[in-house]
Design a protein around this motif. Structure first.
Motif, short mmCIF file in Angstrom:
data_model
loop_
_atom_site.label_atom_id
_atom_site.label_comp_id
_atom_site.label_asym_id
_atom_site.label_seq_id
_atom_site.Cartn_x
_atom_site.Cartn_y
_atom_site.Cartn_z
N THR A 216 0.47 -1.12 0.31
CA THR A 216 -0.08 -0.08 -0.34
C THR A 216 0.99 1.42 0.16
O THR A 216 2.09 1.67 1.07
N TRP A 217 1.02 2.14 -0.64
CA TRP A 217 1.64 3.32 -0.35
C TRP A 217 1.48 3.92 0.03
O TRP A 217 0.03 4.91 1.33
N ALA A 218 2.49 5.00 0.90
CA ALA A 218 1.69 5.80 1.72
C ALA A 218 1.16 7.15 1.39
O ALA A 218 0.24 7.39 1.92
N LYS A 219 1.70 7.66 0.40
CA LYS A 219 0.98 8.98 -0.08
C LYS A 219 -0.13 8.72 -1.58
O LYS A 219 -0.67 7.79 -1.46
N LYS A 220 -0.02 9.03 -2.34
CA LYS A 220 -0.41 9.25 -3.85
C LYS A 220 0.55 9.02 -4.34
O LYS A 220 -0.31 9.75 -6.15
N GLU A 221 1.07 7.68 -4.55
CA GLU A 221 2.00 7.61 -5.81
C GLU A 221 1.77 7.07 -6.08
O GLU A 221 0.65 6.19 -6.40
N ALA B 251 5.93 11.06 -5.87
CA ALA B 251 6.09 10.66 -4.48
C ALA B 251 7.51 12.03 -4.06
O ALA B 251 8.01 12.85 -4.29
N GLY B 252 8.08 11.34 -3.00
CA GLY B 252 9.02 12.63 -2.79
C GLY B 252 10.48 12.40 -3.25
O GLY B 252 10.69 11.72 -3.79
N THR B 253 11.09 13.37 -3.15
CA THR B 253 12.85 13.21 -4.25
C THR B 253 13.81 13.17 -3.54
O THR B 253 14.63 13.63 -4.54
N THR B 254 13.54 13.63 -2.74
CA THR B 254 15.47 12.95 -1.04
C THR B 254 14.80 12.17 -0.40
O THR B 254 13.46 11.81 0.25
#
Ligand code: NAG
Ligand code: NAG
Ligand code: NAG
Ligand code: NAG
Ligand code: NAG
Ligand code: NAG
Ligand code: NAG
Ligand code: NAG
Ligand code: NAG
Ligand code: NAG
Ligand code: NAG
Length: 513
Positions: free
Chosen positions: A143-148, A224-227
């Motif tokens: 399950t993705w943590a955000k809206k990936e 997704a995040g980028t760092t």
């Protein structure tokens, strides 16, 4: 702490065993042999408990079981119950005493950042000694943590795209919150492959073939995040192989993986890495048995068959056609009809046990210093060619195995001082394929053991295996009181021993009175 608790269990088991000996012994000479068989079984299960304790897991459960059995020991009904529960926890325990560190580790390596996310290579390592993943292979979900979203994939694919209607122009590979990934099939075009991919989800075990014990795919994740500070690790990993059985822990961020180039002259590293560990439990898998054991010996004509209805019963009324009669003139058409239905359920030959697999252990010869066993694995399933099959066998004489013919052998010694378990598997291109039911549906081998004079005996079924697994699944053994025994020998020899025990107990009773 550790040695203390195993000591406690050892005492408990010893007490249980001696307490049991008395009521059983009194019930008459006729049942003496039976009870001796039962005692051997209890001792075996004590050994099992000790092994589990050595792994420090499920300790409480086993202690409880052991103490509970001690408290109720006077009632023979409950005695039976104790035995049954001892048996059932060998087959349903979440913890595998023969492979205590076995796990599948899923490693995510973030290889590079993209404008809206990252590219990751996901690799599954099957660190289990003998449990592999067979066709039709693994499925991995999370399950993705955000809206990936997943923009693209190589070496694998999601089973569903999901609702991507919010995207215009570039459409992602998958927009689901909980994607499910499967491996690609062999023969995938090279431009969609990556290393270790595209084997139809089949993964060998670490013990049998470490070079084929991994499977990988690559995915490009968006939104997704980028760092390494903003990326959120996915949650709720589920691994099916292909049925239930595995439980996965949470993803843990670990030291970034280092990659060495092929010429070994440069090392690169991932931007970020996380690991997920999944472990197998027969209890969760909740499989009906798939395998049974039959026994025979040179010293007794009796062939002890697999227990009736081990894997199912022949039932013509409610399930006609649940099995196939090998002499039926329609055999070929029945088998091919079922092949078309594309079902994975086994189509077995009609037998009293109805198991797809039978392992036969024949004590074949007795020499002065050696003895010889013949092992035959028979496939009764018309719908399965077992590739990469393996057998795990536990017998106390494996520490003196001298020679093995036409199978590969590897000792399994999770507890360094116990060397009684062997993993056996086929020789490549010779018998590593166990063909579907029929004249070719069997493989066999002979084992030559050197006798250790202090332990070796043909009595009390000592020459028979204690435990057998086929492809990691426990094979059901016949009840110990049916094992072929030496003519007359067990009766003559063991009665005095029991009488001695009983006499001693009486003496001590008088002593206290
Ligand atoms: C054991 O307990 C059961 C039920 O509690 C009872 O029916 C049976 O007679 C008992 N057996 C003995 C040997 O005491
Ligand atoms: C998984 O298995 C590997 C290899 O046996 C072992 O090194 C590792 O500690 C295991 N991981 C866990 C969490 O048990
Ligand atoms: C993120 O990267 C920085 C340096 O680039 C490093 O110091 C830090 O430990 C990393 N954090 C994680 C969770 O990997
Ligand atoms: C985890 O996944 C399973 C099956 O995919 C689902 O039933 C369960 O609700 C999920 N749990 C969470 C916390 O998302
Ligand atoms: C993460 O998994 C990899 C691959 O199995 C392994 O080499 C590494 O040691 C694991 N890291 C940790 C902290 O368990
Ligand atoms: C089921 O049918 C087969 C042949 O059709 C027969 O040999 C067998 O005895 C039958 N079994 C039962 C339990 O009726
Ligand atoms: C097993 O292999 C044989 C020979 O390669 C093939 O003819 C047969 O169809 C296969 N059976 C199954 C169930 O895949
Ligand atoms: C276990 O016994 C076998 C057979 O004698 C031997 O080859 C192997 O080295 C032993 N393994 C260990 C760890 O003692
Ligand atoms: C059997 O193996 C054990 C441990 O490997 C060894 O100590 C013993 O001498 C062997 N016995 C014989 C008869 O070879
Ligand atoms: C062979 O073993 C069986 C038990 O499985 C027993 O009933 C039979 O009497 C034995 N045969 C001989 C000749 O002792
Ligand atoms: C073993 O038992 C059989 C009958 O069950 C008997 O004929 C034979 O003499 C016995 N042998 C010995 C050595 O007692």
């Amino acid at each position: 702490m550790k040695s203390g608790s195993s000591l406690a269990v050892a005492i408990c088991c010893a007490a249980a065993t001696t307490t049991l000996a008395v009521p059983v012994g009194f019930s008459g000479v006729v049942t003496t042999i039976k009870s001796l068989g039962i005692l051997t079984v209890i001792l075996e299960n004590c050994d099992y408990i000790l092994r589990a304790v050595a792994g420090q897991e499920n300790l409480l459960r086993e202690m409880e079981l052991c103490f509970r059995s001690l408290l109720r020991i006077t009632n023979s009904t409950i005695l039976l119950f104790f035995l049954v529960s001892c048996f059932s926890f060998t087959s349903t325990d979440a913890y595998d005493a023969l492979d205590p560190n076995g796990n599948i580790t899923i490693k995510w390596d973030v290889i590079s950042w993209t404008p809206d996310g990252y590219v990751a290579v996901v690799t599954m390592f099957n660190f289990q000694q003998y449990r592999h993943i067979q066709a039709p292979g693994w499925t991995l979900g999370w399950t993705w943590a955000k809206k990936e979203v997943i923009w693209s994939m190589m070496g694998g694919q999601t089973t569903e795209q999901g609702d991507c209607s919010r995207f215009k122009g570039n459409i992602p590979h998958c927009c689901k919150k909980d994607p499910t990934v499967v491996d690609l099939l062999p023969g995938t075009p090279y431009n969609q492959q990556i290393a270790n991919c595209c084997k139809g989800g089949v993964i060998n075990s670490w013990g049998q073939d470490p070079s084929n014990a991994a499977s990988s795919f690559q995915l490009s994740v968006g939104a997704a995040g980028t760092t390494n500070k903003t990326v959120r690790v996915p949650k709720n990993f589920t691994l099916k192989a292909p049925g239930p059985g595995y439980t996965c822990g949470p993803a843990k961020i670990v030291k970034p993986t280092k990659f060495v180039t092929q010429d070994g002259r440069r090392v690169t590293q991932a931007m970020m890495t996380w690991n997920v560990t999944c472990t197998y439990s027969q209890f969760l898998a909740q499989k009906t048995p798939t395998c049974c054991v039959s026994l025979s010996s040179f010293y007794n004509d009796t062939i002890v068959p697999c227990p009736t209805c081990t894997c199912g019963c022949q039932n013509n009324l409610t399930q006609p056609g649940s099995c196939v009669d090998p002499n039926s003139p329609y055999l070929a058409s029945v088998v091919s009809d079922h092949g078309k239905s594309n079902s994975l359920a086994p189509l077995v030959q009609c037998t009293s046990h109805m198991c797809p697999i039978r392992v036969h252990w024949h004590v074949k010869l007795n020499y002065k210093d050696y003895w010889r066993v013949k092992v035959t694995i028979t496939n009764f399933n018309y719908r399965m060619n077992y590739t990469l099959w393996n057998l795990v066998v536990q017998h106390p004489n494996f520490d003196n195995l001298t020679q093995i013919f036409s199978f590969n052998y590897k000792p399994l010694t999770p507890y360094q001082n116990i060397n009684d378990t062997a993993m056996l598997w086929g020789v490549k291109f010779y018998n590593d394929l166990l063909m579907q039911a029929g004249p070719l549906g069997n493989v066999q081998s002979e084992l030559l053991f050197q006798k250790d004079k202090s332990t070796f005996t043909f009595e009390k079924g000592w020459a028979f295996p204690r435990r057998i697994y086929f492809n990691g699944d426990n094979c059901v053994m016949p009840p110990p009181d049916t094992y072929p025994y030496l003519p007359n020998a067990s009766l003559r020899k063991n009665v005095p021993m029991l009488m001695l025990t009983i006499t001693l107990l009486f003496l001590s009773a008088f002593h206290f009175a």
